[in-house]
Design an enzyme around this catalytic site. Structure first.
Site, PDB file in Angstrom:
ATOM      1  N   GLU A  41       0.838  -1.213   0.000  1.00 46.81           N
ATOM      2  CA  GLU A  41       0.000   0.000   0.000  1.00 46.81           C
ATOM      3  C   GLU A  41       0.874   1.266   0.000  1.00 46.81           C
ATOM      4  O   GLU A  41       1.853   1.345   0.757  1.00 46.81           O
ATOM      5  CB  GLU A  41      -0.865   0.004   1.268  1.00 46.81           C
ATOM      6  CG  GLU A  41      -1.771   1.219   1.417  1.00 46.81           C
ATOM      7  CD  GLU A  41      -2.459   1.284   2.784  1.00 46.81           C
ATOM      8  OE1 GLU A  41      -1.878   0.815   3.795  1.00 46.81           O
ATOM      9  OE2 GLU A  41      -3.581   1.820   2.843  1.00 46.81           O
ATOM     10  N   LYS A 111      -9.694   2.037  -2.000  1.00 47.58           N
ATOM     11  CA  LYS A 111      -9.852   1.485  -0.647  1.00 47.58           C
ATOM     12  C   LYS A 111     -11.181   1.944  -0.032  1.00 47.58           C
ATOM     13  O   LYS A 111     -11.493   3.150  -0.022  1.00 47.58           O
ATOM     14  CB  LYS A 111      -8.674   1.955   0.204  1.00 47.58           C
ATOM     15  CG  LYS A 111      -8.601   1.369   1.595  1.00 47.58           C
ATOM     16  CD  LYS A 111      -7.337   1.885   2.292  1.00 47.58           C
ATOM     17  CE  LYS A 111      -7.139   1.368   3.680  1.00 47.58           C
ATOM     18  NZ  LYS A 111      -5.915   1.923   4.306  1.00 47.58           N
ATOM     19  N   CYS A 146      -5.106  -3.032   3.231  1.00 40.10           N
ATOM     20  CA  CYS A 146      -4.693  -2.767   4.610  1.00 40.10           C
ATOM     21  C   CYS A 146      -5.856  -2.819   5.614  1.00 40.10           C
ATOM     22  O   CYS A 146      -6.335  -3.894   5.951  1.00 40.10           O
ATOM     23  CB  CYS A 146      -3.936  -1.438   4.667  1.00 40.10           C
ATOM     24  SG  CYS A 146      -2.889  -1.315   6.141  1.00 40.10           S
TER      25      CYS A 146
HETATM   26  N1  LIG Z   1      -2.831   1.900   6.406  1.00 41.44           N
HETATM   27  C1  LIG Z   1      -3.732   1.288   7.137  1.00 41.44           C
HETATM   28  O1  LIG Z   1      -4.833   1.003   6.690  1.00 41.44           O
HETATM   29  C2  LIG Z   1      -3.327   0.964   8.551  1.00 41.44           C
HETATM   30  C3  LIG Z   1      -4.262   0.000   9.236  1.00 41.44           C
HETATM   31  C4  LIG Z   1      -3.861  -0.228  10.658  1.00 41.44           C
HETATM   32  O2  LIG Z   1      -2.887   0.308  11.161  1.00 41.44           O
HETATM   33  C5  LIG Z   1      -4.695  -1.137  11.467  1.00 41.44           C
HETATM   34  O3  LIG Z   1      -5.739  -1.598  10.993  1.00 41.44           O
HETATM   35  O4  LIG Z   1      -4.306  -1.401  12.619  1.00 41.44           O
END
Ligand SMILES: NC(=O)CCC(=O)C(=O)O
Length: 267
Positions: A41, A111, A146
């Site tokens: 990502e 996303k 993510c």
């Molecule tokens: N970039 C993200 O989506 C980080 C997600 C995260 O840190 C978490 O779900 O814990």
């Protein structure tokens, strides 16, 4: 099908242009080793470097898209190019690209679940709305990004749309590494699908990244797991294993649809 996950390090002392060129080189070097290559990502700017999102945003067909399309074509691979900050119509999106071996855009995914609660991505970016699957020659991919990994209903939706493997690029912090590993395994087991979860290494915006990219098979076995530093994982995926797991342990057929609706609200 051979897959390579490139767990690239995102550090602020490497300019974005240099990292873009380095990522393209790493993709080309997987030629002959992989049919599918995956990047994480927001590897250009860093998932937590929200101060830079606007300045480093690009339209579709911008520098990241073009560099990745050329790399996919040169390497002759399917490329899930991770995500970049997409600028479109005055809004920013966390957008993933899937490119075919001839460099054509096979799919893009914005996303859906934005991370940060009341700051960062959650306030700076707009949310995607569409589930995305991509038919590779022998395997249907479902894509998430993510924080999406925490929302099982998204992955169920992808299974209903035909996904046999999930590709999840991430910029997951070291602080919550245990969640990352657990959620990747859970999404694989509950959906009887491969999970290819590719994170970043390094530290950016003061947030140490977990690394620990992981590939889990439809039975929940870990096929490969990276350490914390920049690393490439190479695995072999067998689409027949998805079919066999779903036939031999047909739990997906026992779903009771609508059961999650609160009792008082059922029609
Ligand atoms: N970039 C993200 O989506 C980080 C997600 C995260 O840190 C978490 O779900 O814990």
């Amino acid at each position: 099908m051979r897959a390579s996950l490139i767990q690239i390090a995102v550090d602020p002392d490497e300019p974005v242009d240099a990292r873009r060129a380095r990522a393209a080189r790493l993709v080309r070097e997987e030629s002959g080793h992989a049919d599918l290559v995956v990047l994480p990502e927001l590897w250009t700017v860093g998932a937590f470097a929200s101060d830079l999102f606007a300045a480093e945003s690009e339209p579709l067909n911008g520098p990241t898209h073009r560099a990745m399309a050329e790399a996919a074509r040169d390497a002759g691979v399917w490329l899930h190019a991770g995500s970049f900050v997409e600028a479109e119509g005055g809004a920013l999106y966390n957008t993933s690209l899937v490119l075919s071996p001839d460099g054509e855009l096979a799919a893009s995914y914005r996303k859906i679940h934005r991370f940060g609660f009341d700051k960062g991505e959650a306030v700076l970016m707009a949310a995607g709305e569409d589930l995305v699957t991509v038919d590779l020659p022998h395997l249907t991919l479902g894509v998430g990004t993510c924080y999406d990994l925490r929302f099982p209903e998204l992955f169920r939706g992808l299974v209903d749309a035909g996904a046999q493997a999930f590709v999840v690029p991430a910029g997951w912090p070291a602080l919550r590494r245990a969640h990352w590993t657990l959620l990747a395994k859970a999404r694989a087991v509950e959906n009887q699908a491969y999970v290819l979860a590719c994170g970043t290494a390094g530290t950016h915006a003061g947030v140490e990244q977990a690394g620990h990219s992981i590939v889990v098979d439809p039975w929940g076995e870990v096929l490969a797991e990276a350490g914390p530093d920049e690393e490439i994982l190479r695995v072999v995926l067998d689409p027949a294993k998805v079919t066999a797991t779903r036939e031999q342990f047909p739990a997906l057929k026992d779903r009771v649809l609508g059961v999650a609706t609160p009792r008082g609200r059922r029609g």
